[in-house]
Every structure is written in C-alpha cells, then in structure tokens.
Enzyme design. Structure first.
Site, PDB file in Angstrom:
ATOM      1  N   HIS A  54      50.247  45.608  34.967  1.00 11.66           N
ATOM      2  CA  HIS A  54      50.880  44.669  33.989  1.00 11.66           C
ATOM      3  C   HIS A  54      51.810  45.606  33.124  1.00 11.66           C
ATOM      4  O   HIS A  54      52.769  45.151  32.735  1.00 11.66           O
ATOM      5  CB  HIS A  54      50.143  43.545  33.653  1.00 11.66           C
ATOM      6  CG  HIS A  54      49.131  44.139  32.486  1.00 11.66           C
ATOM      7  ND1 HIS A  54      47.766  44.325  32.531  1.00 11.66           N
ATOM      8  CD2 HIS A  54      49.349  44.242  31.121  1.00 11.66           C
ATOM      9  CE1 HIS A  54      47.498  44.766  31.308  1.00 11.66           C
ATOM     10  NE2 HIS A  54      48.389  44.684  30.695  1.00 11.66           N
TER      11      HIS A  54
ATOM     12  N   ASP B 254      44.211  46.161  38.402  1.00  7.28           N
ATOM     13  CA  ASP B 254      45.097  46.068  37.444  1.00  7.28           C
ATOM     14  C   ASP B 254      45.543  47.670  37.292  1.00  7.28           C
ATOM     15  O   ASP B 254      45.131  48.287  36.185  1.00  7.28           O
ATOM     16  CB  ASP B 254      44.811  45.537  36.205  1.00  7.28           C
ATOM     17  CG  ASP B 254      46.059  45.106  35.428  1.00  7.28           C
ATOM     18  OD1 ASP B 254      47.213  45.643  35.740  1.00  7.28           O
ATOM     19  OD2 ASP B 254      45.956  44.385  34.534  1.00  7.28           O
TER      20      ASP B 254
ATOM     21  N   SER C 262      45.773  48.007  26.882  1.00  8.15           N
ATOM     22  CA  SER C 262      46.041  47.976  28.313  1.00  8.15           C
ATOM     23  C   SER C 262      46.477  49.440  28.833  1.00  8.15           C
ATOM     24  O   SER C 262      47.465  49.868  28.393  1.00  8.15           O
ATOM     25  CB  SER C 262      47.000  46.974  28.599  1.00  8.15           C
ATOM     26  OG  SER C 262      46.802  45.566  28.132  1.00  8.15           O
TER      27      SER C 262
END
Length: 711
Positions: free
Chosen positions: A82, A219, A643
C-alpha cells in the site's frame, strides 16, 4: 558522522524505569533502555542501535509518509504494497493493470518510474538545536511574532544544513515544542518500482479486513533507488545507476515463535499521548465525527462519478485507498473511545497532575493559560476544517499553490514562507505532475460541487470570516471547469514560472478564483500563526512539568511521534479483545484458502491456491505450525507512518514488515493499553514463499541476502 546528542536534564534517570512495550524512542535514547532490551532478549548492543551510521539504523528509509529498508547493496528497498500503491497505480491502465495483475521487472532495465514526487530519505545526522531555535525570543513578543521568529530560525538552520544539495533537512519539534532537533537526510529523487504482487495478495481482504485480525495480507512491494553516475542524488534519468547502499538488512527465513523479541524501526507519523482531556473530547465529539462524515460523503461522490468506467476507477484507485484508510482508522478511534473512556482516564491523570503541580509548579498561571490556548486551538480547527471542505478540488488546490508561489517569489528566498522556497520547487512540480495520473475533470467537478453543498450545511460560526461571499455556488462550478486549462499538465506546470501580475490578469477561471481567495486564506493563516505562537509559548512549559511529574513516578518519557526515525520493541504475542476470545499470534496460508470466495476482496489467484493445495512449502514451512505463516502480531508501539517499517529479530535480521494494527489498538495514538495493543506484520517467510512459488521473482531473491533455516 552521527553526532551524539546530550540527554535533556528533564529526562535523565527516567529510562531505567520504562516498562511494558510502550514508547516510540529516538535512537539516541536507546542506551538508556539497555535493561529493557536485555529483558526481552535483544542481542544487539544499544549503543550500536543508537548510531545512525551503523547497522541496522543505516539501512532504514523514509518514503515521506511510509517506512522502508534497504535489502541489497544496489539500492533495493522493501516496503508495504500500500506504500507503493501510488507507483503501481501510476503505471497502470485498464489494458495493463498492474494493480490487478502485479508487476515484476526481470531486470533493472524493466523497472518503472515510481512517479515525479516519489522520494527516499535516509537519515544520517541528528542535532539538538533547541538553543539555536529559541535564541532571541522574549516575553513581549506577540504570538505571530514568536511563531515567525521560530520559523525564521528554523529556515536558517535548514539553509546551513542544505549547503550540500544532496541532503534534505528539517527541524521538527519534540514534546510539543519543548525541544527541536535538526534532521539531515540524503534525498533520493529517482525511485523506481521493481516488484509488486497482485492486489489479490498485496491487498487480500481489502477494506473489509483493514485493521482487523485475523489477517492474511501480503502487504509488501519492492522499490529501487537510483542516482547519477557520480553516486549523488539526481533527477530521474535513463542515465542514472542504482544507488550503492552502504548498508542493508539480511533477510531471515528462520522465523519467529510466540514470545520472541522484536525490534521495529521506522518513521511513525503522529501520536497524541500528551493531549489534554478537553482535546480528547473535542476529537471524540466534534472533529472525528465530522471527518468521518466528510470522508464517507467524498467517497460516495467518487464512486458515483467513476461507476462503469474502468479507466476512471484505476485513476482514482490510490485516492480512494488513501481516503478509505484514514476513514477506517478514524472510525476505529471513535469505536475505541466508545469502548474505553480515555477522556475519563485522562481526567484522572490530569487531576493527579494538577494536584502535584499545585505543590511543585512555579508558574501558578500556567494551567489557566494552557486551558485558554487549547480552547482557542479547537475553535480555529473548526474553521480550518470548513476551509478544507470548501477546497475539495484538485484544480483549486493547484491554482492556490501556484498563486501563492508567485506571491512568495517576490521575496528573497530566505524570507519566503516554508514550502515555497527554491528547495521546494521540485516537490511542487511533482505534486502538480501527479494529477496526470489521478485527475479527471468530471470527477473533480462532482467532488467540488458536492463539497460546496456540504460546506453550506456546516454551522455558520465555523465558516472562516469573509469566505462565503468569495466561493462559487454549487450551480456555477461547471463553468469553472469549462473556462480553465489547469487540467492540462503542461499548462499547469507553465504557471510555476509566471509572476503575480500574470495571475491577476488571467482569465482562467480557477486562477481567478485562487486570486480572489488569497487574502481570506492569508487571514486564516495569520490567525493560525498568532495562535501557534501562543501554543509554542505555553505548551512547552506544560510539557516540562509533565516530564518532571512522570519522572517522579518512574514512568517512561518519550516524545510523541512526529515522522522522525524511531525505534520500538516488543514481543510476538496473542491478545484477548473481549472476554472468552483469544486471537493470534500467527495466521497461515490455509486461512487464505478458507477466506477465498472468488470475489473481491477475498479473491486469491489460482497459482497461490494451487501451491497451498500441493503444500509446496519448502524451507518456508514453520516447524510448529507445519505450514507457511502469513501475518503475525506483536506488542510493538506503532502508528501511521510505520507502514513498511522493518521488523527485526534479536540479531537485527529482517523477519517482517509492519503494515497495520488491530481494530482494538487504534486508540493507542492517544492511550497505550498494553493488554490489547497489537501491531500486525507480514511474516517475511510468506513474502519469500510468494516470491519463489507464486511470482517466481528469482532475480530479486538472488539479489537479497537470505538466511535460510538449517536443513
């Protein structure tokens, strides 16, 4: 070399009392946490972890909103899918859809540009510059004068730091303005996409599973840094060569088990652990509900405007993903506030603090001044929210940026407002360029029209002074798009070199609107400066005594996250979200098969399902689970910006990537609850397994240094 920073007197003696896994620590603080790191089983010396020029800190990378890490000597970086989504979307079309099908460059020559505004930042030096920033401030200054004085001192410090144009420097505040540190970062301007799995893997579960556990999301994605032939950062060019990263992480496929220690390094965005009860109630009762309503309304408009148009859906995929992620987090915060009365917890803490302060505080007017500036800040936040609603148009935002640039360009560079100096030109150009891949006139028009209708429904007291008479009516918005050429990239970029007079004589509808709105915008900005200056005067005094109070209790003292490099630690651990339920700490590829429905977002590609069915697990099979782990939980203290953060084992080897938190953990930005706070990570064994068995990314597997378990 990294400069050792003196520990502030207020913090001395605190760290040995730190407990649990709470804390997003500045690297220089780690030597004071030796006992904690030893307690959980970390083998790396704390002094080494504190040195930005030594392994593993020298391998950590910021992407300007996400975190990442080098995993080869030739600039290969691993991060979240992402986090690379903008680069994937930028290179995708309806016919060549890398979002749906994934992308793999079989060689460096096939790697794709990540985008004109893509950057990698490598922190290599940190200096405490509090004394330099505060020099010259006196008690008689107005809030605006104080704020501008601090801004000018910071600009001077940045200019000194950026004499070498290879670096990007910043001077963020810590402890809400009590301290300032100058951060120097090597800035890589040529970033390319090397590999990303299909979103069937990289976004498996989609928004349904976002912030949920159990999770089964791969991810991850790979980018590469490129520089000029001289080894220095350069603008994107086919002549550039891969960056020779002086350090990179060894990837360990040996795995973790429940209870194992981990370290996590990255660039967490913002936390609010030191907010007052009134600020929490404002977020809970006013600002967060308004933000949720606004995000939902904007998403609905985008969905309606792109329905039935695959190309439009691809163009707005990254925009929608970003809004959805923020929405889910804000909804989670509201649910968390409803589940646990954090404001009441803070009330008790605040009452205890005020009792202590009455006995130990020297400035008896401090808390009265504090309450007053906090109330003013919340009131202005309402106006700023209303302004942002009324500005929901990419063309309007571009026009306002361009006109502000023309106005600021009339000043000497050192006197320009931060964000409009020469050092910012490539960033502005990159943002203007990015619209080419994420803008359609009919969608933007629909968003602007609906946003103006919503603005008109907001309480009149929240409308910025003088703004209403300047805004177009919802019915007149279509005419703005018919009489503007800002939607064309070349014409949009051409305005960067035009002077103020050209703007004021233009007949472009959005340029004219930007000129008309400028004074109202500056009025709001100047009021914000006055308020910020008062906050910068009062809040640091408050934080100083809070630190002393916490020190007296033996509690951990660390600054709120502010997008600078931080280290946190923890252990692999399950949790119980409610009575009778225990979750974690691992999920496996069998769970993917169970979740697979054949329909998005639970539609897994056949090649992976076949590999699971045939149990082609190889060296990636966990000896306890007897299969390949996908995701795992830890007690690490993380937030947005983390992230892509590297998750390291006790020896400093890469064993996972942070990508999310459990839904019950979202309120940790405000209050860290050790019982239920859990971060969610991609198990690196799943990434390696997909690369080998599903996507056959053998070239990248060979490039990395992977430590496999003994046979």
């Amino acid at each position: 070399m990294f400069k050792t920073v003196a520990v502030p007197l207020a913090l001395m003696g605190v760290f040995s009392f730190a407990h649990a896994d709470e804390g997003q620590w500045q690297p220089y603080q780690l030597p004071q946490l030796k006992s904690e790191l030893k307690r959980i089983g970390i083998n790396m010396p704390a002094e080494k972890l504190a040195d930005l020029n030594k392994h593993p800190m020298s391998a950590m990378v910021s992407l300007g909103g996400c975190s990442a890490a080098f995993v080869s000597s030739t600039g290969l970086v691993v991060t979240n899918h992402h986090c690379a989504y903008g680069a994937i979307q930028r290179n995708s079309t309806a016919e060549k859809n890398y979002i749906a099908n994934g992308f793999l460059a079989r060689g460096m020559a096939e790697e794709l540009p990540a985008g004109p505004d893509a950057r990698m930042y490598i922190t290599d030096k940190v200096d405490n510059v509090t004394e330099q920033v505060m020099k010259g401030i006196n008690a008689g200054m107005s809030g605006k004068a104080r704020n501008e004085h601090v801004e000018n001192r910071i600009k001077q410090l940045i200019a000194e730091c950026e004499q070498d144009k290879a670096y990007r420097c910043s001077v963020p505040s810590f402890h809400r303005g009590l301290e300032y540190y100058r951060i120097r970062q090597l800035m890589i301007r040529d970033v390319r996409l090397a590999y990303a799995p299909s979103d069937k893997i990289g976004n498996f579960g989609g928004e349904v599973d976002n912030f949920e556990w159990p999770r089964h999301t791969g991810d991850y994605a790979f980018l590469r840094a490129y520089v000029g032939k001289d080894g220095r950062p350069a603008d994107p060019s086919s002549e550039n060569v891969p960056y020779q990263s002086k350090d990179f992480l060894v990837v360990s496929a040996q795995g973790l088990k429940n209870g194992d220690p981990i370290l996590l390094a990255g660039y967490p965005g913002r936390t609010s652990r030191y907010k007052l009860p009134a600020e929490i109630r404002f977020a809970r009762d006013v600002s967060f509900p308004a933000k949720v309503a606004e995000s939902r309304a904007d998403l609905a408009v985008i969905a309606a405007a792109t329905q039935g148009n695959a190309g439009a859906g691809v163009r707005y995929a990254s925009v929608v993903k970003g809004i959805n992620n923020g929405l889910k987090k804000t909804e989670g915060l509201l649910d968390g506030f409803a589940r646990k009365d954090i404001a009441a917890i803070k009330d008790a803490q605040d009452a205890e603090f005020r009792l202590w302060f009455a006995q130990h505080g020297s400035n008896k007017n401090l808390l009265k001044e504090l309450d007053a500036v906090i109330a003013a800040d919340m009131a202005m936040s309402d106006e700023e929210f209303a302004w942002n609603v009324a500005s929901t148009s990419e063309l309007l935002k571009s026009a306002r940026t361009l006109y502000r640039l023309a106005v600021e360009s009339e000043k000497p560079d050192a006197e320009r407002h931060t964000g409009y100096q020469q050092r910012d030109m490539t960033i502005i150009a990159g943002k203007l360029n990015r619209l080419e891949q994420s803008y359609l006139p009919n969608v933007d028009q629909a968003r602007f029209t609906a946003a103006l209708q919503r603005y008109n429904q907001l309480p009149v007291k929240t409308h910025p002074q003088g703004l209403d008479v300047l805004l177009p009516t919802p019915e007149s918005v279509a005419g703005l798009y018919q009489h503007s050429t800002l939607g064309e990239t070349a014409k949009r970029l051409a305005w960067m070199s035009k002077d103020r007079k050209a703007f004021e004589q233009s007949d472009d509808a959005f340029i004219r609107l930007a000129v008309k709105l400028h004074d109202a915008g500056m009025s709001l900005e100047n009021r914000r400066k006055e308020l910020d200056g008062n906050l910068e005067r009062v809040i640091p005094q408050y934080m100083q005594v809070v630190i002393e109070w916490k020190k007296s209790q033996g509690k951990p003292v660390y600054p709120d996250a502010n997008s600078t490099l931080r280290v946190t630690y923890g252990t692999v651990a399950p949790y119980s979200p409610r009575d009778g339920i225990s979750k974690g700490p691992f999920t496996t590829v069998e769970g993917i098969v169970e979740k697979h429905t054949g329909k998005s977002p639970f539609n897994m590609q056949d090649s992976l399902l076949t590999a699971v069915k045939e149990k082609r697990y190889g060296v990636f099979k966990d000896s306890v689970l007897q299969t390949v782990p996908v995701n795992f939980l830890s007690t690490a203290d993380t937030t947005g910006g983390n992230s892509g953060s590297a998750v390291l084992n006790k020896n400093g080897e890469l064993v996972g990537l942070n990508f999310d938190s459990t839904y019950e953990s979202i309120t940790k930005d405000w209050y860290f609850d050790t019982a239920i706070t859990r971060a969610i990570h991609v198990d690196i064994r799943y990434m390696l397994w997909v690369m080998k068995e599903v996507d056959h990314a053998d070239n990248l597997l060979k490039e990395m240094t992977v430590k496999y378990p003994a046979k």
